[in-house]
Motif scaffolding. Sequence first.
Motif, short mmCIF file in Angstrom:
data_model
loop_
_atom_site.label_atom_id
_atom_site.label_comp_id
_atom_site.label_asym_id
_atom_site.label_seq_id
_atom_site.Cartn_x
_atom_site.Cartn_y
_atom_site.Cartn_z
N GLU A 1 8.23 -3.26 -1.34
CA GLU A 1 7.44 -2.47 -0.40
C GLU A 1 6.76 -3.27 0.70
O GLU A 1 6.31 -2.70 1.70
CB GLU A 1 6.35 -1.71 -1.17
CG GLU A 1 5.30 -2.62 -1.81
CD GLU A 1 4.12 -1.88 -2.42
OE1 GLU A 1 4.21 -0.65 -2.60
OE2 GLU A 1 3.10 -2.54 -2.70
N TRP A 2 6.65 -4.59 0.54
CA TRP A 2 5.74 -5.39 1.36
C TRP A 2 6.02 -5.27 2.85
O TRP A 2 5.10 -5.07 3.66
CB TRP A 2 5.78 -6.85 0.93
CG TRP A 2 4.65 -7.67 1.48
CD1 TRP A 2 4.74 -8.66 2.42
CD2 TRP A 2 3.27 -7.58 1.13
NE1 TRP A 2 3.50 -9.19 2.67
CE2 TRP A 2 2.57 -8.54 1.88
CE3 TRP A 2 2.55 -6.79 0.25
CZ2 TRP A 2 1.19 -8.73 1.80
CZ3 TRP A 2 1.18 -6.96 0.14
CH2 TRP A 2 0.51 -7.92 0.91
N TRP B 1 -0.22 2.93 -8.42
CA TRP B 1 0.38 1.61 -8.26
C TRP B 1 -0.20 0.63 -9.29
O TRP B 1 0.55 -0.14 -9.91
CB TRP B 1 0.11 1.10 -6.84
CG TRP B 1 0.85 -0.15 -6.48
CD1 TRP B 1 2.13 -0.25 -6.02
CD2 TRP B 1 0.35 -1.49 -6.56
NE1 TRP B 1 2.46 -1.57 -5.79
CE2 TRP B 1 1.38 -2.35 -6.11
CE3 TRP B 1 -0.86 -2.04 -6.94
CZ2 TRP B 1 1.23 -3.73 -6.05
CZ3 TRP B 1 -1.01 -3.43 -6.89
CH2 TRP B 1 0.03 -4.26 -6.46
N ARG C 1 -4.02 -3.46 -1.27
CA ARG C 1 -3.37 -4.04 -2.45
C ARG C 1 -4.18 -5.25 -2.94
O ARG C 1 -4.40 -5.41 -4.15
CB ARG C 1 -1.94 -4.46 -2.11
CG ARG C 1 -0.97 -3.31 -1.89
CD ARG C 1 -0.58 -2.66 -3.21
NE ARG C 1 0.47 -1.69 -3.03
CZ ARG C 1 0.29 -0.36 -2.99
NH1 ARG C 1 -0.95 0.14 -3.12
NH2 ARG C 1 1.31 0.46 -2.87
N LEU D 1 4.73 -2.01 4.35
CA LEU D 1 3.32 -1.65 4.24
C LEU D 1 2.58 -1.93 5.54
O LEU D 1 2.83 -2.93 6.21
CB LEU D 1 2.64 -2.44 3.10
CG LEU D 1 2.99 -2.08 1.66
CD1 LEU D 1 2.21 -2.99 0.71
CD2 LEU D 1 2.70 -0.62 1.35
#
Length: 232
Positions: free
Chosen positions: A123-124, A53, A135, A127
């Motif tokens: 993606e938040w 990432w 992150r 997650l």
Amino acid sequence: MEVNIGVVDKMMAIVKNFEANKDNRTIFLHCYSMMTANMLVAIEQNKFHDSQWIGQLLNRFADYYFNALTCYDCGEETPLVWKEVHKAAATKKLHVIQHLLLGVNSHINYDLVLTLYDMLSPEWLGLSDEMKVKRYEDHCLVNLIIGETIDKVQDEVVEKYSPGMDLVDKLMGRFDEMLLLKLITEWRDKVWDHGQKLLVLESEADRAKYLLELEKNVLKRADWLDTQIWFR
């Protein structure tokens, strides 16, 4: 796994061209290339929670710089925060630190906000709380890598273009590096906050309004950096 240094090679090819043409934009880009090289080493050493990432973020971040540079040099519409940096490099007699910080200001306080949003928005919501924390921890770990790079930047770039900075560095010891790291760390902390605020805005219009205000603040900070006589 072999570290992919293609992005660093690309940066250094541009640096050599800038140097050959006595282009002050080499100052920021040379420093940026050193930071990127150290980031790639850290990725290779698996220092991050999610190396893949971070690698994607690193490339996306660099794309913002390369795209703005290409647009400006080709006479195309350029993000205003970068247009002013390029103009200052070409037309103004500034201290090496000013040229460096003008580039850092645009790239961190504007480009990095966009990059974080690009990377986090898909993606938040999916997650876990644990991954969201990771992150953020990976974002903060970059500050340590910046700190490890600053001495080399001082020795190989800043003093190259301003030999008198060698004396300043010796007189101040680590104090000047600590001040620079503190400034960048504070900027990057705010960048994460900006990214989080963008994530909760529901409409494109609201995000555009937010980014316009962000742009104004970056330009205001650039104006301040541009006029500080204590750099000279």
